[in-house]
Design a protein around this motif. Structure first.
Motif, PDB file in Angstrom:
ATOM      1  N   LYS A 126      72.482  96.493  26.320  1.00 55.95           N
ATOM      2  CA  LYS A 126      72.098  95.470  25.339  1.00 55.95           C
ATOM      3  C   LYS A 126      70.589  95.516  25.099  1.00 55.95           C
ATOM      4  N   PHE A 127      69.858  95.612  26.197  1.00 61.16           N
ATOM      5  CA  PHE A 127      68.398  95.636  26.102  1.00 61.16           C
ATOM      6  C   PHE A 127      67.917  96.867  25.327  1.00 61.16           C
ATOM      7  N   GLN A 128      68.529  98.009  25.624  1.00 64.45           N
ATOM      8  CA  GLN A 128      68.135  99.246  24.924  1.00 64.45           C
ATOM      9  C   GLN A 128      68.318  99.093  23.416  1.00 64.45           C
ATOM     10  N   LYS A 129      69.464  98.541  23.051  1.00 63.59           N
ATOM     11  CA  LYS A 129      69.739  98.366  21.619  1.00 63.59           C
ATOM     12  C   LYS A 129      68.691  97.472  20.981  1.00 63.59           C
ATOM     13  N   LYS A 130      68.362  96.393  21.700  1.00 60.91           N
ATOM     14  CA  LYS A 130      67.404  95.438  21.168  1.00 60.91           C
ATOM     15  C   LYS A 130      66.027  96.092  20.973  1.00 60.91           C
ATOM     16  N   MET A 131      65.633  96.914  21.932  1.00 60.43           N
ATOM     17  CA  MET A 131      64.314  97.539  21.845  1.00 60.43           C
ATOM     18  C   MET A 131      64.265  98.572  20.712  1.00 60.43           C
ATOM     19  N   VAL A 132      65.362  99.290  20.545  1.00 62.40           N
ATOM     20  CA  VAL A 132      65.387 100.274  19.454  1.00 62.40           C
ATOM     21  C   VAL A 132      65.338  99.550  18.116  1.00 62.40           C
ATOM     22  N   ALA A 133      66.092  98.458  18.012  1.00 58.41           N
ATOM     23  CA  ALA A 133      66.109  97.719  16.748  1.00 58.41           C
ATOM     24  C   ALA A 133      64.745  97.101  16.468  1.00 58.41           C
ATOM     25  N   GLY A 134      64.134  96.535  17.495  1.00 57.24           N
ATOM     26  CA  GLY A 134      62.895  95.793  17.273  1.00 57.24           C
ATOM     27  C   GLY A 134      61.651  96.661  17.329  1.00 57.24           C
ATOM     28  N   TYR A 135      61.679  97.736  18.104  1.00 58.92           N
ATOM     29  CA  TYR A 135      60.443  98.483  18.335  1.00 58.92           C
ATOM     30  C   TYR A 135      60.585 100.001  18.175  1.00 58.92           C
ATOM     31  N   GLN A 136      61.770 100.437  17.804  1.00 56.64           N
ATOM     32  CA  GLN A 136      62.026 101.876  17.623  1.00 56.64           C
ATOM     33  C   GLN A 136      61.542 102.688  18.824  1.00 56.64           C
ATOM     34  N   TYR A 137      61.797 102.192  19.993  1.00 60.79           N
ATOM     35  CA  TYR A 137      61.309 102.882  21.180  1.00 60.79           C
ATOM     36  C   TYR A 137      62.336 102.707  22.293  1.00 60.79           C
ATOM     37  N   GLU A 138      62.875 103.835  22.771  1.00 61.56           N
ATOM     38  CA  GLU A 138      63.852 103.768  23.864  1.00 61.56           C
ATOM     39  C   GLU A 138      63.106 103.889  25.180  1.00 61.56           C
ATOM     40  N   ILE A 139      62.451 102.827  25.543  1.00 61.95           N
ATOM     41  CA  ILE A 139      61.601 102.909  26.740  1.00 61.95           C
ATOM     42  C   ILE A 139      62.428 102.982  28.021  1.00 61.95           C
ATOM     43  N   LEU A 140      63.517 102.212  28.076  1.00 58.27           N
ATOM     44  CA  LEU A 140      64.308 102.157  29.307  1.00 58.27           C
ATOM     45  C   LEU A 140      65.499 103.105  29.170  1.00 58.27           C
ATOM     46  N   GLN A 141      65.544 104.085  30.064  1.00 61.68           N
ATOM     47  CA  GLN A 141      66.615 105.079  29.997  1.00 61.68           C
ATOM     48  C   GLN A 141      67.555 104.898  31.183  1.00 61.68           C
ATOM     49  N   MET A 142      68.827 105.209  30.954  1.00 64.22           N
ATOM     50  CA  MET A 142      69.795 105.071  32.041  1.00 64.22           C
ATOM     51  C   MET A 142      70.726 106.267  32.005  1.00 64.22           C
ATOM     52  N   SER A 143      70.964 106.852  33.193  1.00 64.11           N
ATOM     53  CA  SER A 143      71.937 107.922  33.284  1.00 64.11           C
ATOM     54  C   SER A 143      72.608 107.799  34.636  1.00 64.11           C
ATOM     55  N   ALA A 144      73.918 107.719  34.615  1.00 61.11           N
ATOM     56  CA  ALA A 144      74.687 107.410  35.822  1.00 61.11           C
ATOM     57  C   ALA A 144      74.102 106.156  36.459  1.00 61.11           C
ATOM     58  N   ASP A 145      73.662 106.222  37.695  1.00 64.24           N
ATOM     59  CA  ASP A 145      73.138 104.989  38.295  1.00 64.24           C
ATOM     60  C   ASP A 145      71.608 104.967  38.324  1.00 64.24           C
ATOM     61  N   ARG A 146      70.988 105.870  37.597  1.00 65.83           N
ATOM     62  CA  ARG A 146      69.533 105.933  37.630  1.00 65.83           C
ATOM     63  C   ARG A 146      68.913 105.267  36.394  1.00 65.83           C
ATOM     64  N   LEU A 147      67.790 104.613  36.608  1.00 59.18           N
ATOM     65  CA  LEU A 147      67.052 104.009  35.502  1.00 59.18           C
ATOM     66  C   LEU A 147      65.632 104.558  35.531  1.00 59.18           C
ATOM     67  N   TRP A 148      65.097 104.923  34.378  1.00 61.18           N
ATOM     68  CA  TRP A 148      63.706 105.355  34.370  1.00 61.18           C
ATOM     69  C   TRP A 148      63.019 105.043  33.042  1.00 61.18           C
ATOM     70  N   ILE A 149      61.694 105.203  33.046  1.00 63.11           N
ATOM     71  CA  ILE A 149      60.882 104.851  31.872  1.00 63.11           C
ATOM     72  C   ILE A 149      60.561 106.111  31.089  1.00 63.11           C
TER      73      ILE A 149
END
Lengths: 643, 98
Positions: A126-149
């Motif tokens: 949800k947060f990723q979608k919001k950031m892309v919509a509002g700021y065109q920036y996918e700052i928070l990435q997630m893959s499997a159980d890992r999260l990174w910037i």
């Protein structure tokens, strides 16, 4: 105080005073009845005045009646908002946890926020979608159980500044909450408040008035920078970065003195944010530099005059304020820190006319900047325009000569009310024979008559032949436009032509002598710096670049010497000065400041027009007094169709 | 080469235009040059290679540059005052070669 789900339960129970069973509630909310039980227990634990929710076999769960009002009040005031905050806040917190070292994993988030694994995935997505919509920036990435910037430190900070900017500018006091989430463990409330005090001290000591929003924004951005540095997230200094304006340099120096260590890279990024907001004492528009915002505003004013017949120039306060706003708006377009407007839709709905007028700015700015203004920024302009329409605009005082037929009078006033209420104010509806007395006692800009097309030598008359239609409306608009333009000319002429710097020469005069005398007059009005320097420049210039306009008229002015205050000296020559086969009867000696001045451009148009037809020069040359000269010039300007 | 000359009233520049044109002819240069008043500058977008402005408009250099998006500079006052077409032409060429 209650979570989203708890508020929802309270809401449902409030709306079902007869009560609701746990099974029904769980169905409504899509959770197990066990969860409902737990939540009810939690609600009663939070509510300190006793059991808020009671349960009975017959009714199921219900709200104790004595608490119903206070619960309702809670839900109405902040409850709903609190819920949204919680939801948005979770995303921020997950981001904050990840930002600390640049990576984390789903389990750590689960632990910290007491969420289930699927809930964490849901929040992140949800947060990723919001950031892309509002700021065109996918700052928070997630893959499997890992999260990174994702992104370098510059990009990250710019993004954090944007979040902070939106939150502070929205004025909801949520920014501390945001900071706490984003900075996670590094956030220290006392430290932050101290930062705010130190920065406030800077503004206070320099008598700089800043808004709350800007104060908190600056403090938050500096605080974020300090913490990012302390966490060793360093930023690379750009070599070809734009120069930082001196006043913001001073703020950085002050921060230095208070042992906030900022390196050049930090400053560059902070400057990007600060540059677009009013945090300096001087209005940002440098008058002498011919700033782009002046051009944009002048184009805007001209188009508003052209299409809507409003004179934005009529109030200097209004003009100066909107100019400053446009300057910062254009800076924000450059730096990417545009401001959001939470009440954008309200403005569109409530002030459609002001919004429509403001839209004229879009193509103008595009012409200079090659990009479009966002709706949110336009809506701020619309607020200015609405204020102008309601409070600043001088409506033309209109008198209607009443018709013997009563019904026609009603039609007329209705027509004006529905089509021109922004432009005209009907101050009287009187019979023709009372007009003379009325005009003596009242200021009138426009007369509307059914019978005559000219009633007064000065005041414009609009003649209506029958029931007003589309063409009548067009004609009225054209007349309003003309009246407004005449007033504008009158103002400009009164600003630059003063009787103290008008000379009427009845006998023979020499050109050099006339220039010298007018220059002395300009000097005694404090318009120029030095008489000799000025006179020499003017005379020198005439040798290579004579300033004749037509055969009777000259507008001498220096080539390189600027004036202290723009003004125009006048010599009326009853005995013409003979120069190069021309018989000069009228001299306008121009003293011009070193700055953009669109009014002078308007005057040049007038001069060119005057030079083209000898009638106006002759009538100016015929005047006997200085006051008469100004009156005649105003009359000439209003009879010419320019601008 | 296409040069736009810009001054306050659009009146002083016509003489300089003539001098620059003469200088270019002497050099056998292919030159288009015209003078406009400051107020008319927005009609000139996209038509010119370089823009010279009179010393009276030195403050407007940046805004004109922003409008035209070509090299813009103010002519040195002495060159302008003397209507020195050769030097003004040199200056315009040097601006373009930047």
């Amino acid at each position: 105080m209650f979570t989203g789900r708890q508020s929802r339960i309270l809401e449902i129970l409030l709306n079902n005073v007869q009560g609701m069973t746990g099974a029904k509630l769980s169905e409504h909310l899509g959770v197990s009845s066990r969860t409902i039980r737990n939540e009810v227990g939690e609600i009663n634990r939070i509510w300190k005045e006793g059991n808020l929710i009671k349960a009975s076999k017959r009714k199921g769960y219900f709200i104790e009646e004595q608490f119903a009002d206070s619960v309702r009040e809670y839900l109405l005031s902040g409850g709903r908002k609190q819920r949204e905050e919680d939801a948005a806040g979770r995303g921020w917190m997950i981001l904050g946890m990840t930002l600390e070292t640049g990576r984390t994993d789903v389990f750590a988030v689960e632990e910290e926020l007491s969420l289930s694994t699927p809930a964490v995935y849901k929040e992140v997505t949800k947060f990723q979608k919001k950031m892309v919509a509002g700021y065109q920036y996918e700052i928070l990435q997630m893959s499997a159980d890992r999260l990174w910037i994702e992104g370098d430190e510059r990009k990250i900070r710019q993004f954090l500044f944007k979040l902070v900017k939106d939150e502070t500018q929205a004025g909801t006091n949520m920014h501390v909450f945001l900071l706490r989430a984003l900075l996670y463990r590094a956030f220290d409330q006392d430290e932050y408040e101290w930062m705010v005090r130190v920065i406030k001290e800077y503004f206070d000591s320099r008598y700089i008035q800043v808004s709350d929003a800007n104060l908190y924004m600056v403090a938050s951005a500096v605080y974020i920078t300090m913490i990012r540095n302390a966490q060793n997230h360093r930023v690379v200094t750009l070599q070809d970065a734009e120069e930082i304006d001196p006043e913001i340099q001073e703020l950085f120096r002050y921060l230095d003195e208070n042992s906030f260590e900022l390196d050049d890279g930090d400053r560059q990024i902070l400057w990007g944010l600060f540059h677009g907001f009013k945090i300096t004492a001087n209005p940002a528009v440098e008058e002498s530099s011919g700033s782009l915002s002046v051009l944009v505003l002048e184009d805007f004013c001209s188009e508003v005059m052209e299409k809507y017949h409003f004179d934005f120039w009529q109030s200097k306060d209004f003009y100066d304020n909107i100019l400053i706003h446009i300057e910062y708006m254009m800076r924000r377009m450059e730096t990417g820190y545009e401001v959001k407007n939470p009440i954008l839709n309200d403005i569109k709905r409530q002030y459609p006319y002001a919004y429509e007028i403001s839209m004229l700015l879009v193509p103008i700015v595009y012409r200079y900047k090659n990009c479009y203004i966002q709706d949110d920024e336009i809506s701020f302009i619309a607020i200015f325009v609405e204020h102008f329409l309601e409070n600043v605009n001088h409506k033309l005082k209109t008198v209607i000569i009443s018709s013997p037929r009563f019904s026609i009078n009603t039609i007329m006033s209705n027509w004006i009310q529905s089509n021109f209420h922004n432009q005209l104010e009907v101050t009287a509806m009187i019979p023709r024979h009372s007009l003379e007395k009325y005009l003596k006692e009242n200021q009138v800009d426009l007369i509307i008559s059914m019978a005559d097309s000219i009633i007064d030598p000065v005041i414009a008359t609009f003649k209506i032949d029958g029931i007003p239609n589309h063409y009548t409306q067009k004609a009225m608009n054209a007349l309003i436009h003309r009246i407004r333009m005449n007033y504008r000319f009158r103002e400009i002429i009164r600003t630059y032509f003063k009787k103290e710097i008008i000379r009427i020469y009845r006998g023979k005069a020499e050109f050099d002598q006339v220039i010298l005398e007018l220059s002395r007059a300009l000097k005694s009005e404090d318009c120029i710096h030095d008489v000799n320097e000025y006179v020499n420049d003017v005379l020198q210039r005439e040798i290579n670049y004579p300033t004749y306009m037509g055969d009777w008229f000259m507008i001498p002015h220096p080539l390189v010497t600027f004036a202290k205050k723009t003004a125009i000296g006048v010599a009326v020559l009853k005995t013409p000065i003979r120069m190069k086969n021309k018989e000069i009867q009228l001299i306008f000696l121009l003293a011009m400041e070193k700055k953009q001045n669109e009014q002078i451009g308007v005057l040049f148009q007038l001069f060119r027009h005057m030079a083209g037809e000898n009638l106006s020069i002759r009538s100016l040359a015929a005047v006997e007094t200085e006051e008469e000269f100004i009156d005649v010039l105003i009359r000439i300007s209003s009879s010419t169709d320019i601008g | 080469m296409k040069i736009l000359l810009c001054c306050n009233a659009g009146m002083s520049s016509s003489i300089l235009v003539k001098k620059i044109r003469e200088a270019a002819e002497k050099r056998g240069m292919d030159l288009t040059i015209t003078a406009v008043a400051n107020a008319a500058i927005r009609d000139e977008v996209g038509k010119w290679d370089v823009c010279l402005v009179g010393p009276q408009l030195v403050y407007a250099v940046n805004s004109i540059k922003a409008q035209l998006n070509i090299p813009v500079a103010s002519v040195e006052p002495r060159v302008y005052a003397m209507a020195d077409g050769d030097k003004a032409l040199d200056f315009a060429v040097s601006l373009l070669e930047g």
